[in-house]
Design a protein around this motif. Sequence first.
Motif, PDB file in Angstrom:
ATOM      1  N   GLU A   1     -43.170  51.456  33.488  1.00  0.00           N
ATOM      2  CA  GLU A   1     -42.085  52.420  33.671  1.00  0.00           C
ATOM      3  C   GLU A   1     -40.820  52.046  32.921  1.00  0.00           C
ATOM      4  OE1 GLU A   1     -39.518  51.786  37.476  1.00  0.00           O
ATOM      5  OE2 GLU A   1     -41.617  51.470  38.085  1.00  0.00           O
ATOM      6  N   CYS A   2     -40.010  53.051  32.740  1.00  0.00           N
ATOM      7  CA  CYS A   2     -38.662  52.905  32.190  1.00  0.00           C
ATOM      8  C   CYS A   2     -37.752  53.657  33.153  1.00  0.00           C
ATOM      9  CB  CYS A   2     -38.600  53.522  30.791  1.00  0.00           C
ATOM     10  SG  CYS A   2     -37.277  52.914  29.739  1.00  0.00           S
ATOM     11  N   SER A   3     -36.887  52.939  33.857  1.00  0.00           N
ATOM     12  CA  SER A   3     -36.071  53.543  34.905  1.00  0.00           C
ATOM     13  C   SER A   3     -34.594  53.309  34.608  1.00  0.00           C
ATOM     14  CB  SER A   3     -36.426  52.950  36.276  1.00  0.00           C
ATOM     15  OG  SER A   3     -37.765  53.254  36.610  1.00  0.00           O
ATOM     16  N   PRO A   4     -33.919  54.291  34.002  1.00  0.00           N
ATOM     17  CA  PRO A   4     -32.495  54.139  33.690  1.00  0.00           C
ATOM     18  C   PRO A   4     -31.657  53.919  34.944  1.00  0.00           C
ATOM     19  CG  PRO A   4     -33.438  56.045  32.572  1.00  0.00           C
ATOM     20  CD  PRO A   4     -34.451  55.589  33.557  1.00  0.00           C
ATOM     21  N   SER A   5     -30.624  53.118  34.808  1.00  0.00           N
ATOM     22  CA  SER A   5     -29.721  52.874  35.942  1.00  0.00           C
ATOM     23  C   SER A   5     -28.713  54.004  36.117  1.00  0.00           C
ATOM     24  CB  SER A   5     -28.971  51.548  35.733  1.00  0.00           C
ATOM     25  OG  SER A   5     -28.211  51.581  34.536  1.00  0.00           O
ATOM     26  N   VAL A   6     -28.575  54.840  35.085  1.00  0.00           N
ATOM     27  CA  VAL A   6     -27.608  55.938  35.114  1.00  0.00           C
ATOM     28  C   VAL A   6     -28.082  57.021  36.081  1.00  0.00           C
ATOM     29  CG1 VAL A   6     -26.461  57.720  33.743  1.00  0.00           C
ATOM     30  CG2 VAL A   6     -26.969  55.491  32.727  1.00  0.00           C
ATOM     31  N   GLN A   7     -27.175  57.468  36.942  1.00  0.00           N
ATOM     32  CA  GLN A   7     -27.485  58.580  37.833  1.00  0.00           C
ATOM     33  C   GLN A   7     -27.057  59.890  37.192  1.00  0.00           C
ATOM     34  OE1 GLN A   7     -27.211  58.505  42.054  1.00  0.00           O
ATOM     35  NE2 GLN A   7     -26.428  56.398  42.103  1.00  0.00           N
ATOM     36  N   LEU A   8     -27.879  60.924  37.383  1.00  0.00           N
ATOM     37  CA  LEU A   8     -27.509  62.258  36.911  1.00  0.00           C
ATOM     38  C   LEU A   8     -26.463  62.856  37.835  1.00  0.00           C
ATOM     39  CD1 LEU A   8     -31.026  63.730  36.010  1.00  0.00           C
ATOM     40  CD2 LEU A   8     -29.429  62.492  34.539  1.00  0.00           C
ATOM     41  N   VAL A   9     -25.622  63.710  37.279  1.00  0.00           N
ATOM     42  CA  VAL A   9     -24.588  64.367  38.086  1.00  0.00           C
ATOM     43  C   VAL A   9     -25.211  65.546  38.826  1.00  0.00           C
ATOM     44  CG1 VAL A   9     -22.372  65.565  38.043  1.00  0.00           C
ATOM     45  CG2 VAL A   9     -22.815  63.677  36.447  1.00  0.00           C
ATOM     46  N   ASP A  10     -24.992  65.574  40.133  1.00  0.00           N
ATOM     47  CA  ASP A  10     -25.565  66.629  40.958  1.00  0.00           C
ATOM     48  C   ASP A  10     -25.050  68.004  40.529  1.00  0.00           C
ATOM     49  OD1 ASP A  10     -27.297  67.247  43.107  1.00  0.00           O
ATOM     50  OD2 ASP A  10     -25.579  67.611  44.411  1.00  0.00           O
ATOM     51  N   LYS A  11     -25.992  68.970  40.478  1.00  0.00           N
ATOM     52  CA  LYS A  11     -25.694  70.366  40.117  1.00  0.00           C
ATOM     53  C   LYS A  11     -25.050  70.494  38.732  1.00  0.00           C
ATOM     54  CE  LYS A  11     -25.444  72.203  44.814  1.00  0.00           C
ATOM     55  NZ  LYS A  11     -25.970  71.002  45.461  1.00  0.00           N
ATOM     56  N   GLN A  12     -25.451  69.610  37.841  1.00  0.00           N
ATOM     57  CA  GLN A  12     -24.995  69.672  36.446  1.00  0.00           C
ATOM     58  C   GLN A  12     -26.209  69.474  35.539  1.00  0.00           C
ATOM     59  OE1 GLN A  12     -21.295  67.628  35.232  1.00  0.00           O
ATOM     60  NE2 GLN A  12     -22.492  66.654  33.600  1.00  0.00           N
ATOM     61  N   TRP A  13     -26.285  70.294  34.494  1.00  0.00           N
ATOM     62  CA  TRP A  13     -27.421  70.208  33.579  1.00  0.00           C
ATOM     63  C   TRP A  13     -27.342  68.947  32.723  1.00  0.00           C
ATOM     64  CZ3 TRP A  13     -31.586  72.932  34.267  1.00  0.00           C
ATOM     65  CH2 TRP A  13     -31.512  74.207  34.852  1.00  0.00           C
ATOM     66  N   SER A  14     -28.484  68.292  32.565  1.00  0.00           N
ATOM     67  CA  SER A  14     -28.605  67.135  31.671  1.00  0.00           C
ATOM     68  C   SER A  14     -29.794  67.371  30.744  1.00  0.00           C
ATOM     69  CB  SER A  14     -28.821  65.844  32.461  1.00  0.00           C
ATOM     70  OG  SER A  14     -27.686  65.527  33.243  1.00  0.00           O
ATOM     71  N   PHE A  15     -29.627  66.986  29.499  1.00  0.00           N
ATOM     72  CA  PHE A  15     -30.694  67.118  28.505  1.00  0.00           C
ATOM     73  C   PHE A  15     -31.469  65.809  28.454  1.00  0.00           C
ATOM     74  CE2 PHE A  15     -32.102  67.180  23.930  1.00  0.00           C
ATOM     75  CZ  PHE A  15     -33.019  68.217  24.072  1.00  0.00           C
ATOM     76  N   ILE A  16     -32.722  65.846  28.899  1.00  0.00           N
ATOM     77  CA  ILE A  16     -33.544  64.653  29.059  1.00  0.00           C
ATOM     78  C   ILE A  16     -34.570  64.586  27.927  1.00  0.00           C
ATOM     79  CG2 ILE A  16     -35.003  63.355  30.649  1.00  0.00           C
ATOM     80  CD1 ILE A  16     -32.236  64.087  31.802  1.00  0.00           C
ATOM     81  N   VAL A  17     -34.670  63.428  27.293  1.00  0.00           N
ATOM     82  CA  VAL A  17     -35.654  63.237  26.226  1.00  0.00           C
ATOM     83  C   VAL A  17     -36.444  61.958  26.483  1.00  0.00           C
ATOM     84  CG1 VAL A  17     -36.044  62.889  23.758  1.00  0.00           C
ATOM     85  CG2 VAL A  17     -34.235  64.449  24.519  1.00  0.00           C
TER      86      VAL A  17
END
Length: 386
Positions: free
Chosen positions: A289-305
């Motif tokens: 696995e690869c598990s980023p420590s960064v949390q996504l912002v709730d109810k905000q769009w993020s572009f994931i690659v």
Amino acid sequence: GINAEYGMTAASAMVWLVVLSALSVALGAEVHVLGPSTAQTAYDANADVNNPTSLFPGPTSGLPGYKESHDWVKDLDVFNPLVFDDKWFALRYELGADTQPSEVRQAWLDYLEDTTAIFPAGCKQGNPLFSPNKYFRANPDIADQLETNDDGKEICGSIVKVFLKEGIFDAAPRFDSNAEEDAAAKTGGAEQVASEILGLGIYQALSGRRLDGWALGKSFASLGEDQMVGTGSYTLAFWYQPWGARAPECNILHRGNSFNEKAPMISQAAGGSTRLKFVVAQTNNNDWECSPSVQLVDKQWSFIVLKVQPSEIQVSYDGQTVCNKQNSAGTSVVYPHRNLYVSSPWQPPASGVIQKISYYPYTVVSDDLIKYQYQDSEAKLSMDIK
């Protein structure tokens, strides 16, 4: 366009001509139909992109808005967005930031007319939606329609033209996984196939409609085995918006026919956070696995690659690398013909929405092209997915 003097569109004028002609035949009467006047059909020296010439569909050659590639006789537009995006083309072939759009278009035209650009190594792409090479492999029966050089080799530009002339209207496939596997198995074929960039959209079918975005957890049905073919290298990109976090690990996307087949598996990590977890099964570790420590912002769009190579995973959020991991002891497990779930039936669904999933088989897309996709697709996001 609208003709201000006569208050009639070109389309409506043609409809009236057809109706009146039909009436004359039905009644057996001689009906004289007055067609568009000279004033309506004459080219206007003052025409521009906002004020097109009379009843014609656009300004004349040399004026802003004129499509110089459009052949009104053959009805072939080589700048069709299905095959060409000037910004993407300039980035892909490193034409330089100072290159003007007109110069980029000319470079595309020159390539299409280049008889030395031969399938497959000489073929270029105008955008990530259409690969001449993959289209030809998926439709080998077009061979007799293609232009060839003196050695009988197919000219790349003619593949694009055949697609525009017939393939679009015939709904011809742009990709065939079996043909790609065969091509990759040939000597030097793997490198050639990996150099070709084709973004395949992943959709959900609902009541006869094809959705490119949906809320997770409403359906656990497979999207099919052909949505995401198994390859050792690929790029997967999508937009995701979390709607809160839950204690258990919750699934976003899973390709495989069982929980243990993870090619890949993407989820929100356990512990009540919006951190994501990316698992790509390896020959020596099924849960690599690869598990980023960064949390996504709730109810905000993020572009994931997610970029996958045989022994490497890289993850980026909004164009920034957040995780990179290498495996010196194993390689990616390639599972052919597996189901794709968004989200999985083997884990609780993540609370969130996903849209605009793009899958690039066999290839790892460059950071510059990914950044352009991020910027281009952000303006096209749907904000009312429920």
